[in-house]
Design a protein around this motif. Structure first.
Motif, PDB file in Angstrom:
ATOM      1  N   LEU A 226      -6.360  39.449  76.608  1.00 57.96           N
ATOM      2  CA  LEU A 226      -5.187  39.964  75.919  1.00 57.96           C
ATOM      3  C   LEU A 226      -4.006  40.149  76.863  1.00 57.96           C
ATOM      4  N   GLU A 227      -4.261  40.751  78.021  1.00 59.61           N
ATOM      5  CA  GLU A 227      -3.160  41.023  78.942  1.00 59.61           C
ATOM      6  C   GLU A 227      -2.572  39.736  79.502  1.00 59.61           C
ATOM      7  N   SER A 234       5.597  37.054  77.862  1.00 62.70           N
ATOM      8  CA  SER A 234       6.756  37.669  78.505  1.00 62.70           C
ATOM      9  C   SER A 234       7.418  36.706  79.478  1.00 62.70           C
ATOM     10  N   ASP A 235       6.592  35.956  80.212  1.00 63.42           N
ATOM     11  CA  ASP A 235       7.119  34.923  81.108  1.00 63.42           C
ATOM     12  C   ASP A 235       8.031  33.962  80.356  1.00 63.42           C
ATOM     13  N   ILE A 458       3.888  49.706  68.686  1.00 61.73           N
ATOM     14  CA  ILE A 458       4.417  50.448  69.836  1.00 61.73           C
ATOM     15  C   ILE A 458       3.501  50.270  71.038  1.00 61.73           C
ATOM     16  N   GLN A 459       2.189  50.339  70.809  1.00 62.53           N
ATOM     17  CA  GLN A 459       1.245  50.151  71.913  1.00 62.53           C
ATOM     18  C   GLN A 459       1.337  48.736  72.479  1.00 62.53           C
ATOM     19  N   GLU A 460       1.487  47.756  71.613  1.00 56.77           N
ATOM     20  CA  GLU A 460       1.642  46.371  72.061  1.00 56.77           C
ATOM     21  C   GLU A 460       2.901  46.227  72.905  1.00 56.77           C
ATOM     22  N   ARG A 466       4.654  47.038  80.620  1.00 56.54           N
ATOM     23  CA  ARG A 466       3.946  47.279  81.879  1.00 56.54           C
ATOM     24  C   ARG A 466       3.772  45.995  82.668  1.00 56.54           C
ATOM     25  N   LYS A 467       3.820  44.867  81.971  1.00 60.81           N
ATOM     26  CA  LYS A 467       3.607  43.592  82.636  1.00 60.81           C
ATOM     27  C   LYS A 467       4.903  42.946  83.135  1.00 60.81           C
TER      28      LYS A 467
END
Length: 481
Positions: A226-227, A234-235, A458-460, A466-467
């Motif tokens: 997942l991460e 995001s990249d 929101i958690q997603e 964070r990444k």
């Protein structure tokens, strides 16, 4: 012969006074000609500054009037403003203007309206000459292959609007892109002005009117954690969004599509492209909405097009809520019949004719990658392509009157959904914009479900943030895998 050039703000009463006097002179003097130039009030100052710099004039106000000797050529002779022109007419022709202030204001208002109408007509003519620029990322995906004919047949943007399609993908797929381009060109679509391939990121999204982001990590065979998925997403958005800001048109429309993290993709584009209009970034929910309608139609033995107003709430490709409480059914075979526009509430039809699997939480069900969107995607891209084309058609031509469309948008607090997350909710399209259907009534159970879905998004979002510090740059202006 004398050519008098009159320029001014479209809503300037002094310009109106000088203009009418000039037309009177033209009608009564055989060697006097008038050329009129009006400018929108917002563009006047810049235009006046430029014309004065080119000619070495000093002038500050509207209008500005000069003479050009049509049989001699050369530089124009500045006359000045309205008072200067009145003196000129009085001195040379013994004619003046008796126009009152009320008349000047009324004509100025008419001039402004006429100018705006002319500008609108010119824009419409330009739209026929200058094709819409459509950019599609991950262009070797099956969805893109099926999307090209749908965009080029005239039903999406209108039968008089030409388009240019730009296919963007990684350099390793260059030969595949060449094949797609050649095949599209061979089909000789009447509204497809051009189609081109791109692998260099620096040229991405140039003059784009529409950007369709199809990138999806599930096109790969391996199943990353997942991460890793979020980091990769995001990249990609960190590369795309600034380029859209830099290269695309200011009112560019961006559609985030795909099989995974569609809401987050739209949010990341907004995050990394803050100058892109938030209302012009949407996450595509139409595919899942259509799939839910088709599933219902099969159970009720009706045409899927006869199921209307199914709502997809929440995370389009994650925890979502398929809401049937406002849905209606047309053409259902029952004891009650009516004209073609007759419909019945879906909840009544379900309760009377459908099995228990449709009755979870009354007439609605909560799905976390439910029976609709948990199926592993084995299709060839027809349904996602149709979903993209449908939402673009609604965006440019309006959605069917009275019908509900589900779209992931940046929340502004509608339905008590927290601001700042991309949340799928009911909208309608008209006049090139969408508006949330906040007049829909939702019950307490639905409101509680929306609260849970908001928490999931929101958690997603927090995981993605964070990444951010770990994101990899793209290399040498090319898309990296």
């Amino acid at each position: 012969p004398v050519l008098a050039v009159f320029t001014g703000k479209a809503n300037c009463p002094y310009y109106a006074k000088a203009e009418l006097l000039a037309y009177y002179l033209q009608a009564n003097l055989p060697d006097f000609r008038v050329h009129k130039i009006t400018k929108h009030p917002d563009k006047w100052e810049e235009w006046l500054r430029d014309i004065c710099e080119r000619n070495g004039w000093e002038h500050k106000h509207s209008p500005i009037i000069w003479r050009e000797l049509v049989d001699r050529g050369g530089k124009g002779l500045l006359l000045g403003g309205v008072n200067d022109f009145l003196e000129y007419a009085q001195h040379y022709y013994d004619i003046t203007s008796p126009m009152l202030s009320e008349e000047m204001l009324a004509i100025a208002e008419e001039n402004l309206q006429a100018h705006l109408e002319i500008e609108k007509e010119e824009e419409e003519i330009k739209s026929l000459i200058n094709p819409l620029q459509i950019w599609i990322t991950s262009a070797t995906a099956p969805t893109c292959y099926h999307l090209i004919p749908l965009l080029a047949d005239g039903k999406v943007f209108g039968m008089t609007t030409e388009i240019s399609i730009h296919l963007l993908d990684r350099e390793q797929f260059d030969r595949v892109l060449c094949g797609v381009v050649m095949e599209a060109e061979d089909m000789a679509f009447p509204l497809l002005r051009s189609i081109a391939k791109h692998t260099e990121m620096e040229e991405a999204f140039l003059q784009a009117d529409v950007v369709i982001v199809l990138d999806d990590i599930l096109f790969r065979r391996e199943a990353p954690c997942l991460e890793d998925c979020i980091r990769e997403l995001s990249d990609t958005c960190r590369v795309y969004a600034p380029l859209i800001e830099k290269n695309a048109k200011s009112d560019v429309k961006v559609i985030a599509a795909g099989k995974t993290f569609v809401n987050l993709k739209a949010l990341m584009i907004k995050t990394y492209g803050p100058s892109i209009k938030p209302e012009n970034i949407i996450a595509l929910a139409t595919f899942w909405e259509s799939a839910a309608k088709a599933m219902l139609a099969r159970k009720m033995n009706v045409n899927a097009a006869g199921v209307k107003d199914v709502i997809i709430w929440g995370n389009v490709t994650g925890w979502s809520y398929i809401d049937f409480s406002h849905a209606r059914v047309y053409g259902f075979d029952s004891a009650i019949w009516g004209p073609p526009d007759f419909s019945r509430p879906l909840c009544n039809v379900i309760q009377n004719n459908c099995s228990a699997e449709f009755l979870s939480k009354g007439s609605e069900f909560l799905s976390a990658r439910s029976s609709v969107n948990s199926q592993e995607y084995h299709g060839v891209g027809m349904a996602p392509a149709h979903a993209v084309a449908t939402i673009l058609r609604y965006w440019y031509q309006g959605s069917p009157p009275g019908e509900i469309v589900s779209v992931g948008i940046v929340s502004e607090g509608q339905f008590c959904v927290p601001e700042g997350i991309v949340f799928s909710m009911p909208v309608r399209f008209h006049d090139g914009i969408w508006e949330v259907m906040t007049d829909l009534e939702i019950n307490e159970t639905t409101q509680e479900v929306l609260r849970l879905l908001s928490h999931d998004l929101i958690q997603e979002k927090l995981v993605a943030l964070r990444k951010i510090r770990e994101m990899r740059p793209y290399k040498d202006g090319k898309i990296t895998s």
